[in-house]
Design a protein around this motif. Structure first.
Motif, PDB file in Angstrom:
ATOM      1  N   PRO A  70     -13.710 -14.738   1.055  1.00  0.00           N
ATOM      2  CA  PRO A  70     -12.833 -14.358  -0.062  1.00  0.00           C
ATOM      3  C   PRO A  70     -13.150 -15.093  -1.361  1.00  0.00           C
ATOM      4  O   PRO A  70     -12.937 -14.530  -2.444  1.00  0.00           O
ATOM      5  N   ALA A  71     -13.682 -16.306  -1.277  1.00  0.00           N
ATOM      6  CA  ALA A  71     -14.017 -17.017  -2.514  1.00  0.00           C
ATOM      7  C   ALA A  71     -15.089 -16.254  -3.282  1.00  0.00           C
ATOM      8  O   ALA A  71     -15.045 -16.166  -4.517  1.00  0.00           O
ATOM      9  N   HIS A  72     -16.052 -15.714  -2.557  1.00  0.00           N
ATOM     10  CA  HIS A  72     -17.093 -14.920  -3.215  1.00  0.00           C
ATOM     11  C   HIS A  72     -16.487 -13.699  -3.902  1.00  0.00           C
ATOM     12  O   HIS A  72     -16.910 -13.298  -4.986  1.00  0.00           O
ATOM     13  N   VAL A  73     -15.517 -13.091  -3.257  1.00  0.00           N
ATOM     14  CA  VAL A  73     -14.880 -11.895  -3.816  1.00  0.00           C
ATOM     15  C   VAL A  73     -13.990 -12.252  -5.003  1.00  0.00           C
ATOM     16  O   VAL A  73     -13.987 -11.548  -6.021  1.00  0.00           O
ATOM     17  N   ILE A  74     -13.270 -13.341  -4.881  1.00  0.00           N
ATOM     18  CA  ILE A  74     -12.379 -13.759  -5.972  1.00  0.00           C
ATOM     19  C   ILE A  74     -13.196 -14.002  -7.245  1.00  0.00           C
ATOM     20  O   ILE A  74     -12.823 -13.564  -8.338  1.00  0.00           O
ATOM     21  N   LEU A  75     -14.330 -14.686  -7.090  1.00  0.00           N
ATOM     22  CA  LEU A  75     -15.207 -14.919  -8.233  1.00  0.00           C
ATOM     23  C   LEU A  75     -15.591 -13.600  -8.892  1.00  0.00           C
ATOM     24  O   LEU A  75     -15.475 -13.422 -10.114  1.00  0.00           O
ATOM     25  N   ARG A  76     -16.041 -12.637  -8.091  1.00  0.00           N
ATOM     26  CA  ARG A  76     -16.511 -11.355  -8.636  1.00  0.00           C
ATOM     27  C   ARG A  76     -15.350 -10.559  -9.242  1.00  0.00           C
ATOM     28  O   ARG A  76     -15.510  -9.892 -10.276  1.00  0.00           O
ATOM     29  N   PHE A  77     -14.194 -10.613  -8.597  1.00  0.00           N
ATOM     30  CA  PHE A  77     -13.006  -9.917  -9.113  1.00  0.00           C
ATOM     31  C   PHE A  77     -12.691 -10.410 -10.528  1.00  0.00           C
ATOM     32  O   PHE A  77     -12.453  -9.618 -11.443  1.00  0.00           O
ATOM     33  N   ARG A  78     -12.718 -11.712 -10.711  1.00  0.00           N
ATOM     34  CA  ARG A  78     -12.381 -12.258 -12.026  1.00  0.00           C
ATOM     35  C   ARG A  78     -13.458 -11.931 -13.051  1.00  0.00           C
ATOM     36  O   ARG A  78     -13.165 -11.563 -14.192  1.00  0.00           O
ATOM     37  N   LEU A  79     -14.714 -12.067 -12.649  1.00  0.00           N
ATOM     38  CA  LEU A  79     -15.803 -11.817 -13.596  1.00  0.00           C
ATOM     39  C   LEU A  79     -15.885 -10.338 -13.991  1.00  0.00           C
ATOM     40  O   LEU A  79     -16.117 -10.012 -15.155  1.00  0.00           O
ATOM     41  N   GLY A  97     -23.822  -0.071 -11.382  1.00  0.00           N
ATOM     42  CA  GLY A  97     -22.677   0.499 -12.083  1.00  0.00           C
ATOM     43  C   GLY A  97     -21.361   0.487 -11.313  1.00  0.00           C
ATOM     44  O   GLY A  97     -20.390   1.104 -11.737  1.00  0.00           O
ATOM     45  N   ALA A  98     -21.316  -0.226 -10.170  1.00  0.00           N
ATOM     46  CA  ALA A  98     -20.090  -0.240  -9.351  1.00  0.00           C
ATOM     47  C   ALA A  98     -19.236  -1.461  -9.689  1.00  0.00           C
ATOM     48  O   ALA A  98     -19.512  -2.574  -9.235  1.00  0.00           O
ATOM     49  N   PHE A  99     -18.216  -1.249 -10.496  1.00  0.00           N
ATOM     50  CA  PHE A  99     -17.229  -2.274 -10.835  1.00  0.00           C
ATOM     51  C   PHE A  99     -15.898  -1.873 -10.212  1.00  0.00           C
ATOM     52  O   PHE A  99     -15.525  -0.701 -10.273  1.00  0.00           O
ATOM     53  N   GLY A 100     -15.187  -2.843  -9.647  1.00  0.00           N
ATOM     54  CA  GLY A 100     -13.896  -2.549  -9.018  1.00  0.00           C
ATOM     55  C   GLY A 100     -13.980  -2.375  -7.520  1.00  0.00           C
ATOM     56  O   GLY A 100     -12.970  -2.130  -6.870  1.00  0.00           O
ATOM     57  N   TYR A 101     -15.191  -2.508  -6.967  1.00  0.00           N
ATOM     58  CA  TYR A 101     -15.366  -2.339  -5.526  1.00  0.00           C
ATOM     59  C   TYR A 101     -15.106  -3.640  -4.771  1.00  0.00           C
ATOM     60  O   TYR A 101     -14.505  -3.631  -3.698  1.00  0.00           O
ATOM     61  N   PHE A 102     -15.573  -4.776  -5.341  1.00  0.00           N
ATOM     62  CA  PHE A 102     -15.563  -6.041  -4.588  1.00  0.00           C
ATOM     63  C   PHE A 102     -14.209  -6.423  -3.976  1.00  0.00           C
ATOM     64  O   PHE A 102     -14.169  -6.895  -2.840  1.00  0.00           O
ATOM     65  N   PRO A 103     -13.092  -6.233  -4.691  1.00  0.00           N
ATOM     66  CA  PRO A 103     -11.818  -6.642  -4.077  1.00  0.00           C
ATOM     67  C   PRO A 103     -11.571  -5.995  -2.715  1.00  0.00           C
ATOM     68  O   PRO A 103     -10.901  -6.587  -1.858  1.00  0.00           O
ATOM     69  N   SER A 104     -12.136  -4.790  -2.509  1.00  0.00           N
ATOM     70  CA  SER A 104     -11.906  -4.080  -1.250  1.00  0.00           C
ATOM     71  C   SER A 104     -12.275  -4.925  -0.033  1.00  0.00           C
ATOM     72  O   SER A 104     -11.629  -4.841   1.009  1.00  0.00           O
ATOM     73  N   TYR A 105     -13.326  -5.736  -0.153  1.00  0.00           N
ATOM     74  CA  TYR A 105     -13.763  -6.526   1.003  1.00  0.00           C
ATOM     75  C   TYR A 105     -12.658  -7.469   1.465  1.00  0.00           C
ATOM     76  O   TYR A 105     -12.355  -7.563   2.654  1.00  0.00           O
ATOM     77  N   THR A 106     -12.064  -8.178   0.511  1.00  0.00           N
ATOM     78  CA  THR A 106     -11.068  -9.176   0.916  1.00  0.00           C
ATOM     79  C   THR A 106      -9.707  -8.535   1.168  1.00  0.00           C
ATOM     80  O   THR A 106      -8.979  -8.949   2.087  1.00  0.00           O
TER      81      THR A 106
END
Lengths: 495, 495
Positions: free
Chosen positions: B351-360, B406-415
């Motif tokens: 989840p830390a990896h996802v949180i980073l990407r979500f914020r960025l 071009g995929a933005f908004g996908y990463f949160p789905s993992y966590t």
């Protein structure tokens, strides 16, 4: 070229792109798909076929066809004519008939599988009668739209430029030849030494890949897989061939792969500058078959190639040297035998199977033969042509899927292709010095180079006879095929 | 339901059928296609996407949507709402923007491969800046059409019913949990006995097939193949999963296949009565990930299942009994380690990896972070979240394909999926007696039965939180995930 023609080119490129997608899905269905995917796959293919059909019959396409000016380039002129043909064929059949055919063919094909397994023609007769009824209706509509005989309109759908009136005398000449030659060939045959297996599938597959690559198949643009019925599918930059392996005999996979490699090389060698345009596509099923058979039958079963192949086989599979001697391989792989099954037939008797079907399907489409009378007519025809009687209808009129799936007019392509292959090979030998010497060194390059210019690179620029005329100096002439058979099966001492 | 709605159902069924064709072609491109087929495949997929897009934005569809009456059935009512969403999303983006995005994403993705190999962010920056520019434009248009925040509009495209304002505090809570828990977990860990390979691919594949079938995967409707990047594709009656094999370690293929099996079971379990309707399809990527992780992380890495699995593994691969003891398998497969790479991360640090990407990615889409400043922001974020610094950008902001394609908004789905999996598992344990006892006998049936009613059979009837509410009695609550981690990593004696 004017704007209307440019629009047509874009529309047909899009249409061909969707057809490529369908081709990969067809391959997948045969080679990869789990059985439970079949129903959905049928829907997917129907949806894609529906899309391309809608595009072909759309009013804007008709307007562009009326207004199109392709300019002076003979390729573009031929391309426009092929576009008009596709539109005419698509528009000739009412949507309701196309749907009724799709449903009837699909239903009949399923029942046919059971009927063949049970050798029970009566079981499939009602569904088959409906298929024939709808095929006749479609043939009439197509014939009227194209201004040709209904059966010719069906043949034309598989191979442009072929007419029953031209085919009939060619087949009749072969029938006469066969009646004389077959008993002589049979009397001359010597029993071969049979290879002693098992021949592991992995070794067979490795050899198939090696030989296909040697014959020019580029695996950066091709796959080889397994399927119940070997075929060649895919697209001109992504061709997919299949085979099946029998561990007791490597001949089927090996020769089967070389056959499909011939089909594949044709697709891979189509003119890229006209990719996705009608004129850039294969010229038809008879031409396609000529390209598979020139590799399998003409090149790979030649004395020259068998002499090269023998040591390669022995290296792969081991065993007695006598088995791999070229004269023994010739006895094994050029064995002639009358039998009831088309797909098992040798190149001498194969045309008899086709001639029978050609005559029967003409009669079915003309209404001169009732579907119920097919089994009897089949038995009579087989007796007359090959002097044999199938033990049952599974070995007779139920053996092939084609008619039960609604495909009438396809069968002649097999023998027209075999004859064209012999004619092309004779022309290639005249045109290329050392062609057989190269095959004797396992080198296909001279043959392939000649075929590239003579056939592949021409795409659909020419119809069947015109292509042969351009490539060999004459229209289809069965004499080259008969000369090939005489040289291979009747000449020289019995060895 | 009225005529307009019946027409809509037919149009969307046809659209889904074409999307099924595209799904098989996507799978083929990753698992089967020879490299030379890539260019044509891109055209084929673009053609199919163009067709479905045209259908969605067609005037007749808009008329039917205006006139549609779905009747009283909540499924049909939800279906119509999803149809309207799809139309709104498709119509929101001008055709020119969609094409510009497709071109820019495809070009950037290619350069990204080189840039990642060279660990050179500067090389991809110009192309990436264009991708971000167009993504922001698209997000604005979508947000305006849907009446939500631009970034939310992107997330909504992957998982309906998820909003950044809801996700942010959940992720913040996890960040706090992690800061406390991670050092403790690390201090408690004991080095495992490592299995001694090699483990032949064939044995790994056989075991993968056996375990996937045991988990409910029906190979009459499924395939298992190889690809560079494991994934699950295909259609709800023909699902295709892939894996890769490492002969020195069977964990990656085994756990990877169980993960993809979870995805596959979701697709296979969607409501057939609503097949090819929007409401009959998967509810989104976060729900999808919950279904893969509940199989892989919750079930297959549970103490109960590992106790059953150990002897099965030893039978397949042999070797010392100590390796296959459940406590050793737990030490091997539940090892927690801070590292720079998301796809290598354990369930605690992932989840830390996802949180980073979500914020960025929020900052990139909002315009608060310039693409050129991404590498620095990444390093700062990784230091703050996990206390580590990537050695270079290949281990940092270049590691994942998503943004560069071009995929933005996908990463949160993992966590969100990982958290939902824990919440669903807790509810399943409450709802099904003997669930862990069954897993301890290698029996997934009780878990699968519960999931069928709670998740799979609901299709897209509910958005993310509403689905969890219906299935577990509450909206997404990170506490269940944290409780799962506490129980697994922090409870009991150190063994």
């Amino acid at each position: 070229m004017n704007d209307a023609y440019v629009r047509l080119r874009a529309r047909f490129a899009r249409l061909a792109t969707v057809e490529e997608a369908a081709a990969i899905l067809h391959w997948d269905a045969a080679a990869m798909m789990p059985p439970g995917g079949g129903a959905a796959r049928g829907d997917q293919l129907a949806a894609l076929a529906g899309i391309t059909h809608e595009w072909l019959v759309a009013p804007d396409l008709a307007e562009w066809l009326d207004a199109a000016d392709p300019g002076d380039d003979p390729w573009e002129i031929a391309n426009l004519a092929l576009m008009r043909d596709r539109r005419s064929r698509a528009a000739a059949l009412p949507g309701a008939l196309v749907e009724a055919q799709a449903r009837a063919n699909s239903a009949c094909e399923k029942i046919w599988r059971e009927a063949r397994a049970a050798a029970d023609f009566a079981r499939v007769l009602p569904a088959f009668a409906e298929v024939v009824h709808l095929a006749r209706e479609g043939a009439s509509a197509l014939g009227a739209a194209l201004g040709i005989d209904p059966y010719d309109a069906l043949m034309e759908g598989f191979q442009r430029g072929v007419r029953a009136a031209d085919v009939a005398p060619i087949f009749a000449a072969y029938e006469t030849f066969l009646a004389d030659a077959l008993p002589v060939i049979e009397a001359r045959q010597i029993a071969p030494h049979s290879p002693a297996g098992p021949f592991p599938e992995a070794a067979q597959e490795a050899l198939c890949r090696r030989l296909a690559a040697r014959a020019g198949l580029d695996f950066a643009h091709a796959r080889l897989d397994r399927s119940a019925h070997p075929f060649c599918g895919g697209t001109p930059t992504d061709i997919r061939i299949t085979t099946r392996y029998d561990e007791s005999d490597f001949a089927e996979s090996l020769m089967g792969v070389m056959h499909e490699t011939g089909h594949a090389l044709y697709e891979l060698g189509l003119p890229r500058a006209m990719a996705r345009q009608p004129v850039g596509q294969a010229a038809g099923m008879a031409v396609h078959e000529s390209q598979s058979l020139i590799i399998e039958m003409q090149a790979c079963r030649s004395d020259a190639f068998l002499a090269w192949l023998g040591p390669v086989l022995r290296e792969s599979f081991g065993g007695a040297a006598a088995v791999y001697a070229p004269e023994n391989l010739a006895r094994l792989w050029r064995r002639v035998a009358r039998g009831p099954i088309r797909v098992d037939a040798d190149e001498v008797t194969y045309p008899a199977h086709v001639i029978l079907r050609f005559r029967l399907e003409q009669a079915l489409i003309a209404g001169d033969l009732a579907p119920a009378d097919l089994p009897g007519a089949w038995r009579e025809g087989m007796a007359a042509l090959l002097g044999i009687t199938p033990r049952n209808d599974a070995e007779g009129c139920l053996q092939d899927i084609h008619w039960y799936d609604g495909a009438f007019g396809y069968f002649p392509s097999y023998t027209l292709g075999a004859m064209a292959a012999a004619q092309l090979m004779a022309a290639a030998r005249r045109g290329v010095a050392g062609l057989d010497r190269a095959l004797g060194a396992g080198d296909f390059a001279p043959l392939l180079g000649w075929l590239r210019d003579a056939v592949r690179g021409r795409g659909s620029l020419l119809g069947f006879d015109d292509l042969l005329l351009a490539a060999t100096g004459k229209r289809l002439d069965p004499e080259d095929f008969m000369a090939h058979l005489r040289a291979r099966y009747l000449a020289g001492a019995i060895t």
